[in-house]
Design a protein around this motif. Structure first.
Motif, PDB file in Angstrom:
ATOM      1  N   GLN A   1     -50.740  22.858 -53.383  1.00 55.46           N
ATOM      2  CA  GLN A   1     -49.698  23.870 -53.540  1.00 55.46           C
ATOM      3  C   GLN A   1     -49.061  23.839 -54.923  1.00 55.46           C
ATOM      4  OE1 GLN A   1     -46.975  24.124 -50.216  1.00 55.46           O
ATOM      5  NE2 GLN A   1     -45.383  25.099 -51.465  1.00 55.46           N
ATOM      6  N   SER A   2     -48.941  22.665 -55.513  1.00 54.59           N
ATOM      7  CA  SER A   2     -48.368  22.564 -56.856  1.00 54.59           C
ATOM      8  C   SER A   2     -49.261  23.266 -57.876  1.00 54.59           C
ATOM      9  CB  SER A   2     -48.173  21.100 -57.239  1.00 54.59           C
ATOM     10  OG  SER A   2     -47.214  20.484 -56.406  1.00 54.59           O
ATOM     11  N   HIS A   3     -50.569  23.099 -57.728  1.00 51.18           N
ATOM     12  CA  HIS A   3     -51.522  23.786 -58.604  1.00 51.18           C
ATOM     13  C   HIS A   3     -51.380  25.299 -58.471  1.00 51.18           C
ATOM     14  CE1 HIS A   3     -56.017  24.642 -59.668  1.00 51.18           C
ATOM     15  NE2 HIS A   3     -55.229  24.843 -60.704  1.00 51.18           N
ATOM     16  N   LEU A   4     -51.263  25.764 -57.241  1.00 49.77           N
ATOM     17  CA  LEU A   4     -51.036  27.190 -56.986  1.00 49.77           C
ATOM     18  C   LEU A   4     -49.785  27.678 -57.706  1.00 49.77           C
ATOM     19  CD1 LEU A   4     -51.229  29.920 -55.364  1.00 49.77           C
ATOM     20  CD2 LEU A   4     -50.011  28.732 -53.523  1.00 49.77           C
ATOM     21  N   SER A   5     -48.697  26.966 -57.569  1.00 52.42           N
ATOM     22  CA  SER A   5     -47.428  27.385 -58.174  1.00 52.42           C
ATOM     23  C   SER A   5     -47.517  27.425 -59.695  1.00 52.42           C
ATOM     24  CB  SER A   5     -46.304  26.441 -57.729  1.00 52.42           C
ATOM     25  OG  SER A   5     -46.117  26.514 -56.333  1.00 52.42           O
ATOM     26  N   ARG A   6     -48.167  26.419 -60.298  1.00 53.96           N
ATOM     27  CA  ARG A   6     -48.308  26.384 -61.756  1.00 53.96           C
ATOM     28  C   ARG A   6     -49.127  27.561 -62.262  1.00 53.96           C
ATOM     29  NH1 ARG A   6     -49.431  20.971 -60.723  1.00 53.96           N
ATOM     30  NH2 ARG A   6     -51.647  21.302 -61.204  1.00 53.96           N
ATOM     31  N   GLU A   7     -50.239  27.856 -61.585  1.00 62.60           N
ATOM     32  CA  GLU A   7     -51.112  28.939 -62.008  1.00 62.60           C
ATOM     33  C   GLU A   7     -50.416  30.301 -61.896  1.00 62.60           C
ATOM     34  OE1 GLU A   7     -55.036  29.262 -62.671  1.00 62.60           O
ATOM     35  OE2 GLU A   7     -53.927  27.837 -63.886  1.00 62.60           O
ATOM     36  N   ILE A   8     -49.718  30.507 -60.799  1.00 59.39           N
ATOM     37  CA  ILE A   8     -49.025  31.780 -60.609  1.00 59.39           C
ATOM     38  C   ILE A   8     -47.971  31.960 -61.693  1.00 59.39           C
ATOM     39  CG2 ILE A   8     -47.491  33.098 -59.109  1.00 59.39           C
ATOM     40  CD1 ILE A   8     -50.300  33.043 -58.042  1.00 59.39           C
ATOM     41  N   LYS A   9     -47.206  30.931 -61.965  1.00 58.56           N
ATOM     42  CA  LYS A   9     -46.146  31.063 -62.969  1.00 58.56           C
ATOM     43  C   LYS A   9     -46.733  31.311 -64.354  1.00 58.56           C
ATOM     44  CE  LYS A   9     -41.833  29.086 -64.618  1.00 58.56           C
ATOM     45  NZ  LYS A   9     -40.847  27.982 -64.486  1.00 58.56           N
ATOM     46  N   GLU A  10     -47.864  30.673 -64.670  1.00 61.68           N
ATOM     47  CA  GLU A  10     -48.471  30.868 -65.988  1.00 61.68           C
ATOM     48  C   GLU A  10     -48.993  32.290 -66.153  1.00 61.68           C
ATOM     49  OE1 GLU A  10     -52.066  29.049 -68.780  1.00 61.68           O
ATOM     50  OE2 GLU A  10     -51.235  27.863 -67.139  1.00 61.68           O
ATOM     51  N   LEU A  11     -49.624  32.829 -65.123  1.00 61.05           N
ATOM     52  CA  LEU A  11     -50.213  34.166 -65.223  1.00 61.05           C
ATOM     53  C   LEU A  11     -49.191  35.277 -64.986  1.00 61.05           C
ATOM     54  CD1 LEU A  11     -53.577  33.533 -63.324  1.00 61.05           C
ATOM     55  CD2 LEU A  11     -53.331  34.072 -65.755  1.00 61.05           C
ATOM     56  N   ALA A  12     -48.259  35.052 -64.066  1.00 62.00           N
ATOM     57  CA  ALA A  12     -47.304  36.095 -63.703  1.00 62.00           C
ATOM     58  C   ALA A  12     -46.010  36.029 -64.517  1.00 62.00           C
ATOM     59  CB  ALA A  12     -46.969  36.015 -62.211  1.00 62.00           C
ATOM     60  N   GLY A  13     -45.735  34.862 -65.090  1.00 56.48           N
ATOM     61  CA  GLY A  13     -44.518  34.727 -65.881  1.00 56.48           C
ATOM     62  C   GLY A  13     -43.279  34.424 -65.071  1.00 56.48           C
ATOM     63  N   VAL A  14     -43.408  34.413 -63.755  1.00 52.28           N
ATOM     64  CA  VAL A  14     -42.278  34.109 -62.865  1.00 52.28           C
ATOM     65  C   VAL A  14     -42.804  33.222 -61.745  1.00 52.28           C
ATOM     66  CG1 VAL A  14     -40.979  36.224 -63.360  1.00 52.28           C
ATOM     67  CG2 VAL A  14     -42.675  36.221 -61.520  1.00 52.28           C
ATOM     68  N   PRO A  15     -41.923  32.475 -61.076  1.00 54.65           N
ATOM     69  CA  PRO A  15     -42.377  31.621 -59.975  1.00 54.65           C
ATOM     70  C   PRO A  15     -42.934  32.438 -58.811  1.00 54.65           C
ATOM     71  CG  PRO A  15     -40.192  30.970 -60.741  1.00 54.65           C
ATOM     72  CD  PRO A  15     -40.494  32.282 -61.378  1.00 54.65           C
TER      73      PRO A  15
END
Length: 241
Positions: A220-234
Motif C-alpha cells: 500500500q505504501s508503494h501505491l500511495s507513493r506512485e499515485i502522489k508522484e503521478l497525480a501530484g496529490v495524495p
C-alpha cells in the motif's frame, strides 16, 4: 481490431463524457470555474480540444495538468485510445508530451482552416470534434495491432522485456515505437495504466491494501507513493471527490 473506449477513470464532478462514433474515442465537456480544482490525470491518451474558439491538441501527460479555460468556462474534447491519435493527426506523440498546443502551429493553414470550418458548422463543439476526427481518419493508416497489444499487455502487468520478446522487438525498438505512439517509453506508460487501474479499484470501494495487490504494487505504501508522484496529490485526496 476493435478499440476499447478511451474513457478517463478519474472523473471530476464538472466533467461529462459519452462514447464517440470514432472507434476507441470518447467526447467530453468540462465546465472550468474558479472553484475547479480537480486535476487532469495522466492516462496514456491524447485529446483534441475546442476552447475559446481555438482547436488544440493535448499531448500525453506524465504529471497532473491543472486546466484554465481563460475567457470561456467550457472546454470540449475528444479523447483517443492510447497510441491512436498520432496516426490520425499525423503528429508523433512525444513532441506534445505534457503540452497543450494550438493546431494552427501544427497543421498547414489549409488543413487548419478546414478543421475550423467543420467545427463552426457543427451543431455542438463535440460533434464538430468528431467531424474533424472523421475527416482525418479518411485515408489515414490504420492503428498497428502491435500498439493495441502493447497497451493490453502493459495493463495486464507484462514486464517490458517480456513484451519486447513476445512482439519480436528489442527493448530499444519498443522504446522508440512507444515514444512516437504514446509520447513516452513503455515503462512510463505501464506506471500510468497501473495508476488508472488502481484508482478504478479504489473508487469502487476496494480496500487500499487489496487495490495495491491487485494493481501490481508491492504494498500500500508503494501505491500511495506512485499515485502522489503521478497525480501530484495524495490518493486519499482523489478518493474524496
Amino acid at each position: 481490431m476493435d478499440l476499447p473506449d478511451a474513457a478517463d477513470v478519474y472523473v471530476p464532478q464538472d466533467y461529462r463524457e459519452r462514447p464517440s462514433g470514432i472507434p476507441g474515442a470518447v467526447v467530453w465537456t468540462r465546465d472550468i470555474t474558479a472553484d475547479s480544482t480537480a486535476p487532469v490525470l495522466p492516462d496514456g491518451c491524447m485529446d483534441l480540444l475546442w476552447i475559446n474558439d481555438r482547436l488544440m491538441v493535448a499531448g500525453p501527460d506524465t504529471r497532473a495538468h491543472h486546466p484554465s479555460a481563460g475567457g470561456n468556462p467550457q472546454v470540449s474534447g475528444i479523447r483517443f485510445f492510447p497510441g491512436t491519435a498520432p496516426a490520425l493527426l499525423a503528429i508523433p506523440a512525444h513532441e506534445f508530451r505534457n503540452a497543450r498546443v494550438d493546431m494552427a502551429a501544427v497543421w498547414s493553414p489549409a488543413l487548419h482552416r478546414h478543421a475550423i470550418d467543420l467545427l463552426t458548422a457543427a451543431c455542438t463543439p463535440t460533434a464538430g470534434l468528431e467531424a474533424v476526427a472523421r475527416w482525418r481518419s479518411t485515408g489515414a493508416d490504420p492503428v498497428a495491432p502491435a500498439m493495441i497489444r502493447i497497451v493490453a499487455e502493459l495493463r495486464a502487468g507484462t514486464r517490458v522485456a517480456d513484451l519486447a520478446d513476445t512482439l519480436g522487438l528489442g527493448t530499444r525498438r519498443l522504446h522508440r515505437m512507444s515514444l512516437d505512439a504514446f509520447g513516452y517509453g513503455p515503462k512510463t506508460l505501464a506506471r500510468i495504466l497501473r495508476m488508472q487501474q488502481a484508482l478504478a479499484l479504489a473508487r469502487s470501494g476496494t480496500p487500499l491494501a487489496v487495490t495495491a495487490a491487485q494493481a501490481g504494487y508491492s504494498d500500500q505504501s508503494h501505491l500511495s507513493r506512485e499515485i502522489k508522484e503521478l497525480a501530484g496529490v495524495p490518493l486519499t485526496h482523489l478518493l474524496q471527490r
